[in-house]
Design a protein around this motif. Structure first.
Motif, PDB file in Angstrom:
ATOM      1  N   ILE A  10      36.868  38.181  30.403  1.00  0.00           N
ATOM      2  CA  ILE A  10      37.582  39.416  30.745  1.00  0.00           C
ATOM      3  C   ILE A  10      38.071  39.365  32.184  1.00  0.00           C
ATOM      4  O   ILE A  10      39.223  39.695  32.493  1.00  0.00           O
ATOM      5  CB  ILE A  10      36.673  40.642  30.528  1.00  0.00           C
ATOM      6  CG1 ILE A  10      36.409  40.851  29.032  1.00  0.00           C
ATOM      7  CG2 ILE A  10      37.309  41.901  31.131  1.00  0.00           C
ATOM      8  CD1 ILE A  10      35.364  41.896  28.738  1.00  0.00           C
ATOM      9  N   GLN A  11      37.188  38.926  33.106  1.00  0.00           N
ATOM     10  CA  GLN A  11      37.562  38.840  34.521  1.00  0.00           C
ATOM     11  C   GLN A  11      38.708  37.847  34.720  1.00  0.00           C
ATOM     12  O   GLN A  11      39.646  38.103  35.473  1.00  0.00           O
ATOM     13  CB  GLN A  11      36.347  38.421  35.349  1.00  0.00           C
ATOM     14  CG  GLN A  11      35.272  39.487  35.428  1.00  0.00           C
ATOM     15  CD  GLN A  11      34.028  38.989  36.130  1.00  0.00           C
ATOM     16  OE1 GLN A  11      33.688  37.818  36.075  1.00  0.00           O
ATOM     17  NE2 GLN A  11      33.320  39.891  36.791  1.00  0.00           N
ATOM     18  N   GLN A  12      38.617  36.704  34.031  1.00  0.00           N
ATOM     19  CA  GLN A  12      39.656  35.687  34.161  1.00  0.00           C
ATOM     20  C   GLN A  12      40.992  36.205  33.634  1.00  0.00           C
ATOM     21  O   GLN A  12      42.036  36.006  34.256  1.00  0.00           O
ATOM     22  CB  GLN A  12      39.249  34.427  33.401  1.00  0.00           C
ATOM     23  CG  GLN A  12      40.257  33.288  33.545  1.00  0.00           C
ATOM     24  CD  GLN A  12      39.771  32.023  32.868  1.00  0.00           C
ATOM     25  OE1 GLN A  12      38.613  31.905  32.500  1.00  0.00           O
ATOM     26  NE2 GLN A  12      40.664  31.078  32.680  1.00  0.00           N
ATOM     27  N   ARG A  13      40.963  36.898  32.487  1.00  0.00           N
ATOM     28  CA  ARG A  13      42.196  37.435  31.915  1.00  0.00           C
ATOM     29  C   ARG A  13      42.824  38.485  32.828  1.00  0.00           C
ATOM     30  O   ARG A  13      44.028  38.512  33.038  1.00  0.00           O
ATOM     31  CB  ARG A  13      41.913  38.037  30.536  1.00  0.00           C
ATOM     32  CG  ARG A  13      43.188  38.452  29.800  1.00  0.00           C
ATOM     33  CD  ARG A  13      42.915  38.868  28.372  1.00  0.00           C
ATOM     34  NE  ARG A  13      42.140  40.090  28.288  1.00  0.00           N
ATOM     35  CZ  ARG A  13      40.860  40.137  27.910  1.00  0.00           C
ATOM     36  NH1 ARG A  13      40.229  39.029  27.580  1.00  0.00           N
ATOM     37  NH2 ARG A  13      40.214  41.279  27.857  1.00  0.00           N
ATOM     38  N   LYS A  14      41.966  39.340  33.405  1.00  0.00           N
ATOM     39  CA  LYS A  14      42.477  40.377  34.315  1.00  0.00           C
ATOM     40  C   LYS A  14      43.136  39.751  35.539  1.00  0.00           C
ATOM     41  O   LYS A  14      44.184  40.214  36.007  1.00  0.00           O
ATOM     42  CB  LYS A  14      41.338  41.314  34.750  1.00  0.00           C
ATOM     43  CG  LYS A  14      40.895  42.295  33.666  1.00  0.00           C
ATOM     44  CD  LYS A  14      39.762  43.159  34.201  1.00  0.00           C
ATOM     45  CE  LYS A  14      39.286  44.146  33.157  1.00  0.00           C
ATOM     46  NZ  LYS A  14      40.138  45.294  33.037  1.00  0.00           N
ATOM     47  N   GLU A  15      42.484  38.692  36.090  1.00  0.00           N
ATOM     48  CA  GLU A  15      43.052  38.038  37.262  1.00  0.00           C
ATOM     49  C   GLU A  15      44.375  37.363  36.933  1.00  0.00           C
ATOM     50  O   GLU A  15      45.324  37.408  37.717  1.00  0.00           O
ATOM     51  CB  GLU A  15      42.067  37.006  37.817  1.00  0.00           C
ATOM     52  CG  GLU A  15      40.797  37.606  38.411  1.00  0.00           C
ATOM     53  CD  GLU A  15      41.079  38.592  39.520  1.00  0.00           C
ATOM     54  OE1 GLU A  15      42.143  38.486  40.164  1.00  0.00           O
ATOM     55  OE2 GLU A  15      40.252  39.494  39.733  1.00  0.00           O
ATOM     56  N   GLN A  16      44.456  36.745  35.758  1.00  0.00           N
ATOM     57  CA  GLN A  16      45.694  36.091  35.356  1.00  0.00           C
ATOM     58  C   GLN A  16      46.815  37.111  35.184  1.00  0.00           C
ATOM     59  O   GLN A  16      47.955  36.885  35.616  1.00  0.00           O
ATOM     60  CB  GLN A  16      45.480  35.314  34.051  1.00  0.00           C
ATOM     61  CG  GLN A  16      44.632  34.060  34.231  1.00  0.00           C
ATOM     62  CD  GLN A  16      44.308  33.380  32.930  1.00  0.00           C
ATOM     63  OE1 GLN A  16      44.339  34.000  31.865  1.00  0.00           O
ATOM     64  NE2 GLN A  16      43.987  32.102  32.988  1.00  0.00           N
ATOM     65  N   GLU A  17      46.501  38.255  34.568  1.00  0.00           N
ATOM     66  CA  GLU A  17      47.501  39.303  34.396  1.00  0.00           C
ATOM     67  C   GLU A  17      47.963  39.841  35.743  1.00  0.00           C
ATOM     68  O   GLU A  17      49.140  40.098  35.966  1.00  0.00           O
ATOM     69  CB  GLU A  17      46.922  40.438  33.544  1.00  0.00           C
ATOM     70  CG  GLU A  17      46.687  40.046  32.084  1.00  0.00           C
ATOM     71  CD  GLU A  17      45.963  41.127  31.311  1.00  0.00           C
ATOM     72  OE1 GLU A  17      45.543  42.132  31.952  1.00  0.00           O
ATOM     73  OE2 GLU A  17      45.807  40.989  30.086  1.00  0.00           O
ATOM     74  N   ARG A  18      46.989  40.000  36.648  1.00  0.00           N
ATOM     75  CA  ARG A  18      47.323  40.527  37.968  1.00  0.00           C
ATOM     76  C   ARG A  18      48.208  39.544  38.744  1.00  0.00           C
ATOM     77  O   ARG A  18      49.158  39.930  39.418  1.00  0.00           O
ATOM     78  CB  ARG A  18      46.037  40.776  38.741  1.00  0.00           C
ATOM     79  CG  ARG A  18      46.255  41.424  40.104  1.00  0.00           C
ATOM     80  CD  ARG A  18      44.931  41.858  40.658  1.00  0.00           C
ATOM     81  NE  ARG A  18      44.922  41.698  42.094  1.00  0.00           N
ATOM     82  CZ  ARG A  18      43.828  41.684  42.820  1.00  0.00           C
ATOM     83  NH1 ARG A  18      42.685  41.802  42.260  1.00  0.00           N
ATOM     84  NH2 ARG A  18      43.892  41.548  44.130  1.00  0.00           N
ATOM     85  N   GLN A  43      51.730  39.623  37.518  1.00  0.00           N
ATOM     86  CA  GLN A  43      52.455  40.801  37.992  1.00  0.00           C
ATOM     87  C   GLN A  43      52.837  40.664  39.461  1.00  0.00           C
ATOM     88  O   GLN A  43      53.909  41.091  39.889  1.00  0.00           O
ATOM     89  CB  GLN A  43      51.595  42.051  37.805  1.00  0.00           C
ATOM     90  CG  GLN A  43      51.383  42.416  36.342  1.00  0.00           C
ATOM     91  CD  GLN A  43      50.391  43.556  36.185  1.00  0.00           C
ATOM     92  OE1 GLN A  43      49.809  44.027  37.162  1.00  0.00           O
ATOM     93  NE2 GLN A  43      50.198  44.005  34.957  1.00  0.00           N
ATOM     94  N   MET A  56      31.287  45.134  37.070  1.00  0.00           N
ATOM     95  CA  MET A  56      32.581  44.963  37.739  1.00  0.00           C
ATOM     96  C   MET A  56      32.625  45.792  39.024  1.00  0.00           C
ATOM     97  O   MET A  56      33.691  46.019  39.579  1.00  0.00           O
ATOM     98  CB  MET A  56      33.716  45.404  36.797  1.00  0.00           C
ATOM     99  CG  MET A  56      33.757  44.690  35.465  1.00  0.00           C
ATOM    100  SD  MET A  56      34.344  43.004  35.592  1.00  0.00           S
ATOM    101  CE  MET A  56      36.088  43.306  35.883  1.00  0.00           C
ATOM    102  N   THR A 110      39.840  28.186  36.608  1.00  0.00           N
ATOM    103  CA  THR A 110      39.404  29.519  37.032  1.00  0.00           C
ATOM    104  C   THR A 110      39.122  29.539  38.528  1.00  0.00           C
ATOM    105  O   THR A 110      39.481  30.489  39.227  1.00  0.00           O
ATOM    106  CB  THR A 110      38.142  29.934  36.258  1.00  0.00           C
ATOM    107  OG1 THR A 110      38.399  29.844  34.860  1.00  0.00           O
ATOM    108  CG2 THR A 110      37.742  31.358  36.615  1.00  0.00           C
TER     109      THR A 110
END
Length: 324
Positions: free
Chosen positions: A85-93, A96, A244, A276
């Motif tokens: 979840i953390q990795q996906r959030k960072e990638q999305e961020r 953007q 988190m 990562t």
């Protein structure tokens, strides 16, 4: 209602609390009872009691190991889900934050204005280089001192927690560790340690509590533990519910630390896989650059590419282009 294996738990726990030597002394009491009050050792054939003891202990040892393995497996799966979840959030961020630059055609009037601004900047740089004028330097805000919300907040200790008069606490995203020096040799039964989901009590029996307050955030009671080390130091581990979030204090009566100044364990980066780890290091570098008003790694890369392209093509006129 307690299940069959658990119906004597309260009685056995009460017995265990009366044995200062722990499980070893408790076993001696039970075995002594069997020797004095039953024919467990003498009523059967030679070796029967040894067989019963071995089978019983191995049966429960197997169950205990299976349960420990299950808990460990569930924790590993939960940690993996959290990391994903953390990795996906960072990638999305990151996606953007670092969108490709776009090129917009300027009107003649805008092009003239842009050229005037460029000329002014070049003139200003030339004057500064000659030492005729003093540049107006705007230092980046240091440690958020100008932020009213951060006023009077303490700087975190080396463990991202706080050193207080009677105890010290540190934290990771997963847990909080509390250390209380007792300044005298004590036994576990001399202490009061009560861990609830939102409240913590710590102290020595017969004395005012050292800690009695509402926790900064919820904890998992069943995953939280405490132990007395060398009779002089109490160590309490609190498992966070929200993994988190950084705590700004242990209990609400404590002074707050600035969570903006927390340093998230650089040593932990070595535990991540290459991709990562690269993303996390990039994110941390870009965050520092933004705080200082400097270009991020991607913005710097774009500027370098553009500069190199312009140097390779001096015949092209870029005065009518605006880069966002």
């Amino acid at each position: 209602m307690a299940t069959e294996p658990e119906r004597f738990d309260s009685m056995l726990l009460a017995m265990a609390q009366q044995h200062e030597g722990g499980v070893k002394d408790l076993l001696k009491t039970i075995v002594g009872f069997l020797a004095r009050k039953t024919d467990f050792f003498t009523g059967g054939r030679e070796g029967d009691w040894e067989k019963v003891v071995k089978e019983t202990f191995y049966e429960h040892a197997k169950k205990a190991k299976e349960e420990a393995d299950r808990i460990k497996r569930e924790k590993e799966e939960a940690d993996k889900r959290l990391k994903d979840i953390q990795q996906r959030k960072e990638q999305e961020r990151l996606q953007q934050d670092f969108e490709a630059a776009s090129v917009t055609e300027l009107t003649d009037q805008e092009a003239v204005k842009l050229q005037e601004d460029i000329d002014k900047d070049q003139k200003k740089k030339a004057e500064i280089g000659d030492g005729d004028t003093n540049p107006e330097v705007v230092d980046p805000p240091e440690d958020d001192d100008d932020d009213p919300k951060e006023k009077n907040k303490l700087k975190p200790n080396s463990g991202n927690g706080c050193d207080l008069e009677h105890y010290r606490w540190t934290q990771t995203l997963e847990e909080v560790e509390l250390r209380v020096p007792l300044r005298q040799v004590l036994r576990p039964r001399d202490l009061t340690v009560i861990i609830n989901k939102k409240h913590l009590k710590v102290g020595i029996k017969g004395q005012p509590l050292i800690i009695d307050g509402e926790l900064d955030s919820d904890v998992k009671v069943e995953e939280s533990t405490w132990v007395l080390q060398d009779g002089r130091n109490l160590l309490v581990n609190l498992e966070k519910v929200n993994k988190m979030n950084w705590w700004s204090r242990l209990v609400t009566t404590d002074p707050e630390i600035s969570t903006k100044k927390i340093n998230p364990e650089p040593s932990k980066l070595s535990d991540l896989d290459g991709e990562t780890r690269g993303l996390v290091e990039k994110m941390m570098y870009d965050q520092r650059q933004k705080e200082m008003g400097l270009p991020t790694s991607d913005e710097q890369k774009k500027q370098d590419v553009l500069k190199k392209f312009m140097e390779q093509h001096p015949e092209m006129d870029f005065s009518k282009c605006k880069f966002n």
